[in-house]
Design a protein around this motif. Structure first.
Motif, mmCIF file in Angstrom:
data_model
loop_
_atom_site.group_PDB
_atom_site.id
_atom_site.type_symbol
_atom_site.label_atom_id
_atom_site.label_comp_id
_atom_site.label_asym_id
_atom_site.label_seq_id
_atom_site.Cartn_x
_atom_site.Cartn_y
_atom_site.Cartn_z
ATOM 1 N N GLY A 160 50.917 36.185 36.745
ATOM 2 C CA GLY A 160 51.909 36.733 35.829
ATOM 3 C C GLY A 160 51.528 38.037 35.161
ATOM 4 O O GLY A 160 52.242 38.507 34.282
ATOM 5 N N SER A 161 50.403 38.665 35.574
ATOM 6 C CA SER A 161 49.947 39.896 34.909
ATOM 7 C C SER A 161 50.239 41.168 35.696
ATOM 8 O O SER A 161 49.996 42.258 35.195
ATOM 9 C CB SER A 161 48.432 39.835 34.655
ATOM 10 N N GLY A 162 50.722 41.032 36.925
ATOM 11 C CA GLY A 162 50.859 42.212 37.771
ATOM 12 C C GLY A 162 52.290 42.596 38.081
ATOM 13 O O GLY A 162 53.235 41.842 37.817
ATOM 14 N N VAL A 163 52.450 43.782 38.666
ATOM 15 C CA VAL A 163 53.792 44.265 39.012
ATOM 16 C C VAL A 163 54.445 43.369 40.060
ATOM 17 O O VAL A 163 55.670 43.301 40.145
ATOM 18 C CB VAL A 163 53.731 45.721 39.524
ATOM 19 N N GLU A 164 53.609 42.689 40.865
ATOM 20 C CA GLU A 164 54.181 41.805 41.885
ATOM 21 C C GLU A 164 54.889 40.599 41.265
ATOM 22 O O GLU A 164 55.684 39.927 41.917
ATOM 23 C CB GLU A 164 53.094 41.327 42.853
#
Length: 691
Positions: free
Chosen positions: A416-420
């Motif tokens: 849940g921390s990335g652009v993906e």
């Protein structure tokens, strides 16, 4: 209705000037006739020159008949015109003379029926002896056949009937009545209004409660409304023959409920009447509930399990997350916990699940609530995939439609921390959901604009060693400190190979590092074969929330299976590893996992790459291991900080291969188009060689 002026007593207390002293409070003289009525204390006051009747105040109080209700203790408003009514009457004298009919609400019993009154009823059955008419759900009378005349009544017809007789047995005799342009007077029983926390003292009695609807569950029998006020929660059970009772009542409505207090597994109220409240009355109830919910939702912080500056810096955000989760439980808002499938993700997800379920069981009146309010789901990818959000969203929308559930609160653990993650998060936000991330992957600033809260050690100067499992355990303790979660934190540290001060959690776990490693292996082995099912029961057993003897046998068995599978796969994989030293001195190890590992069996490519890397790093101080397949690459490094999220962004710009992925600074994975595999891997190797 009780008279507001006297509170139903029929008298009030008034204050007037003392006639004995004329209001002076002094005893210059007094009538000897009153001496016999004075107490010893009053006589002593007179002897001191103080009026003993008013005790020197100059004023005396006395009781008089209430002028509002004329001593009846009853007063209200006319149910037709709204004029003041004195005494035990529903209508003013003027409206009593006009045509009107009474509609008995379901709280009314035989004691509320009056002879010669006209009531509105519904025909329930036509029989040989006459027509049975329901005056409400509790009362039924009979229009005898001889009194039906030529009327052609049918079942479900609404009729006007006059009560002609009430027999000692409780049977009600009715006669048809005809009226045009009549007023309808609704009659409800005057019952005490009590708080939900007081219901235990009113078992078997009829009461009224006022509160907020937080959940509606339609069963094969009754419709179950969960009602909260500032003191607690209760299930209000309404029977409507399998159909949705009170369809006009929705979640978040403020309602008044009249019913009988019963006990099943827990206290509940069997609904006789339910009415939506509006205006100022509803606002006051809503405000009182909200203030209490805010107070009750405050997290319970008893200190972190270890001393840590990083955790201290994260504390404010962690407290906000804990408060939001506690509040969701008290408001009956569903919570979806989405976590990565590895040992760290499972420990984090289960920690939150256990704390929240225990809180639900303590607070919620519905024993089934833990099954629909707290849902833990597994993500195979280290980010929130569109495949996962579609399942979560569709399930949530179905529950909203069937049960009136609220839009859920989504918690992403170990992802849940990335652009993906953004495409999936944005899809949930369209429907009004809130998303919280608890993660230790390197964060991308762009994701924060879509999150309610984001707990991540990188945001306060920490790194990936503060695992998602650690963060979730500490937040879970703020939610519910009664649950012992030390073991989960220790397994998380060992399973994710975390180092540094977080290793103190290993000491607190109460087991050796080898035993914790076995538990982590058991989790990942069983989790691999569970595929996408969270299977709380099995994971809870492995993590020691069941029988301890059974846990020991289960962990020993599963970890041995895992070790055998790993050794067999690694033995083959090591023959396919190609090792080269790059110009910058970094050793690059490449493994074609498609051709040197079994498919669809444990360990999966990511785990196998990690195991191969662990063996190689014993020989090389600065090494990067890449396990690749047709459309993916798994990356592990030792002694080299790759900043994998940055590498992914650069590859996206340089190669038209649909590159996506992410991870930590030293651990991550990427995906790409199979036709561009050679180019993507070559560029990746080049970038590693130029670090």
């Amino acid at each position: 209705m009780k008279c507001e002026k006297c509170g139903g007593k029929g008298y009030i207390e008034i204050e007037e000037t003392c006639k004995t002293c004329g209001g002076t409070g002094k005893a210059k003289s007094f009538d000897p006739k009153i001496t016999a009525e004075l107490t010893k204390e009053q006589l002593e006051l007179f002897m001191k020159g103080i009026c003993g009747v008013c005790k020197g105040t100059g004023k005396v109080k006395r009781l008089v008949v209430c002028p509002e209700c004329k001593g009846s203790g009853k007063a209200g408003r006319c149910k037709i015109c709204g004029a003041k009514v004195i005494g035990n009457h529903d209508l003013c004298p003027n409206c009593r003379r006009k045509p009107h009919a009474y509609l008995l609400k379901n709280s009314c019993g035989i004691e509320d029926v009056r002879l010669n009154r006209v009531y509105i009823g519904k025909v329930s059955a036509i029989t040989d002896i006459g027509a049975f008419v329901n005056l409400n759900k509790r009362l039924r009378g009979l229009i005898h056949k001889r009194n039906l005349g030529n009327s052609n009544l049918k079942e479900d017809d609404t009729v006007l009937v006059k009560v002609t007789n009430i027999r000692p047995t409780g049977e009600i005799d009715l006669a048809l009545e005809k009226m045009d342009d009549y007023a309808v007077v609704e009659i409800s029983k005057d019952v005490p209004t009590v708080k939900i926390a007081e219901l235990e003292r009113h078992l078997g009695k009829m009461v009224e409660i006022r509160g907020k609807v937080t959940h509606v569950k339609l069963t094969g029998g009754p419709t179950v409304f969960t009602i909260i006020d500032e003191t607690g929660a209760v299930n209000a059970v309404a029977f409507e023959g399998g159909e949705r009772a009170y369809p006009e009542i929705d979640v978040d409505d403020i309602v008044a409920v009249v019913g009988i207090v019963k006990r099943r597994e827990k206290i509940q109220i069997e609904v006789l009447e339910m009415e939506k409240l509006l205006g100022e009355e509803a606002y006051k109830i809503q405000k009182a509930i909200q203030e209490e919910l805010d107070r009750r939702s405050e997290p319970i912080f008893t200190g972190f399990l270890i001393e840590s500056e990083i955790l201290d810096r994260l504390k404010p955000e962690m407290m906000l997350v804990a408060k939001e989760l506690r509040k969701a439980v008290f408001e009956s808002r569903p919570i979806i916990i989405r976590h990565h499938w590895d040992a760290d993700g499972v420990c984090g997800g289960v920690a939150l699940e256990k704390a929240l379920i225990d809180l639900v069981e303590k607070f919620h009146p519905d024993p089934e609530a833990k099954y629909y309010l707290i849902r833990r789901r597994v993500s195979r990818a280290p980010f929130y995939e569109l495949e996962d959000v579609v399942k979560d969203l569709d399930e949530a929308l179905e529950d909203i439609d069937r049960h009136g559930d609220k839009v859920p609160l989504v918690v992403l653990v170990d992802n849940g921390s990335g652009v993906e993650d953004i495409p999936a998060i944005r899809q949930f936000l369209v429907f009004g959901a809130d998303v919280i991330t608890i993660d230790h992957h390197f964060p991308d600033e762009d994701v924060d604009k879509y999150l309610l809260y984001h707990v991540n050690p990188y945001k306060v100067g920490g790194d990936s060693n503060y695992t998602a499992g650690i963060l979730s355990v500490e937040i879970a303790r703020m939610i519910n400190p009664d649950v012992d979660l030390k073991l989960l934190a220790g397994v998380s540290v060992v399973g994710d190979r975390a180092e540094g001060e977080v290793e103190k959690y290993v000491e607190l776990a109460g087991l050796s590092r080898e035993k914790l490693q076995d538990i982590a292996l058991a989790i990942e082995f069983e989790g691999f074969y569970l595929r996408f099912r969270p299977s709380s029961y099995i994971m809870h057993e492995i993590l020691g929330f069941g029988r301890k003897d059974r846990q020991k046998k289960l962990v020993e068995m599963l970890s041995s299976y895992a070790k055998e599978a790993i050794e067999a796969q690694v033995k083959t994989a090591m023959e396919g590893v190609k090792v080269q030293e790059l110009p910058n001195g970094v050793v690059l190890a490449a493994l074609d996992v498609e051709n040197y590992a079994k498919k669809f069996t444990f360990p999966p490519p990511g785990k196998l790459t990690g195991e191969v890397h662990d063996r190689l790093k014993q020989k090389y101080e600065r090494i990067v291991t890449i396990g690749y397949g047709p459309d993916f690459a798994v990356i592990r490094s030792e002694g080299v900080e790759l900043d994998i999220p940055r590498l992914v962004r650069e590859l996206q710009e340089e190669v038209n291969a649909g590159v996506e992925g992410g991870g930590h600074l030293v651990v991550g994975s990427i995906k790409f188009i199979p036709a561009k595999r050679k180019e993507v891997l070559a560029r990746l190797a080049s970038k590693i060689g130029s670090i």
